[in-house]
Design an enzyme around this catalytic site. Structure first.
Site: not given
Ligand code: AR6
Length: 174
Positions: A32, A34, A123-125, A127
């Site tokens: 994601g 990260d 957290s919306t991806g 998590y």
């Molecule tokens: N720019 C903006 N938003 C984004 C981008 C980007 N480049 N890429 C994704 N999103 P997530 P979490 C959105 O899964 O749920 C990782 O493996 C995406 O659509 O990145 O907090 C970490 O290491 C979603 O709505 O984060 C943790 O293990 C939002 O960003 C875990 O994922 C967050 O999605 C954290 O999960």
């Protein structure tokens, strides 16, 4: 609200003082946002994360807390890494823990003398936090912080129009 902007963009391209990373407690990277931040910023970010982990958080960064590193090759100066709650296991603390992510990230940005910060939808991806519910927590937390910190410009950055619309609709209900 003045000082809060919503946009559809890639957070790694933000021209702000600090971008927030939706990290995990290991601070060692992941998928994601990260993964995108570590790829865009380069290995300097991971190297600082490893040092922070070893010196301050040997058991991992607790959910809701925030730490800052360089942003490496990105336009931003800093990355603020925070760990959002995993929705399936945060039970009755989900809202509090997610709010802590926003507040602690904003405090870290202030301590770094930043006046601009961009957040992803923490957290919306992976998590699994429902996007509409998360939006309300995010917006309320930021709004309350801005009441006493008017010099901060806050961007909520979404990777899709769908996510943007869900957030915008949810905060209209507040
Ligand atoms: N720019 C903006 N938003 C984004 C981008 C980007 N480049 N890429 C994704 N999103 P997530 P979490 C959105 O899964 O749920 C990782 O493996 C995406 O659509 O990145 O907090 C970490 O290491 C979603 O709505 O984060 C943790 O293990 C939002 O960003 C875990 O994922 C967050 O999605 C954290 O999960």
């Amino acid at each position: 609200m003045k000082n809060i902007n919503l946009k559809i963009a890639d957070i790694t391209q933000e021209d702000v003082c600090a971008v927030v990373n939706a990290a995990n407690s290991s601070l060692l990277g992941g998928g994601g946002v990260d993964g995108a931040i570590h790829r865009a910023g380069g290995e300097q970010i991971l190297s600082e994360c490893k040092k922070l982990r070893a010196s301050l958080h040997p058991d991992g960064l607790p959910t809701g807390e925030a730490v800052a590193t360089t942003a490496g090759n990105m336009r931003a100066k800093y990355v603020i890494h925070t760990v959002g709650p995993v929705y399936s296991s945060c039970k009755n603390r989900c809202e509090e823990l997610l709010a802590n992510c926003y507040i602690n990230s904003l405090k870290a940005a202030s301590e770094l003398k930043c006046h601009s910060i961009s957040f992803p939808a923490i957290s919306t991806g992976i998590y699994g936090y429902p996007k509409g519910e998360a939006a309300k927590v995010a917006y309320k937390s930021v709004k309350s912080f801005l009441e006493t910190n008017q010099s901060m410009e806050v961007n909520f950055v979404f990777s899709s129009k769908e996510s943007y619309d869900i957030f915008a609709d949810a905060v209209k209900e507040l």
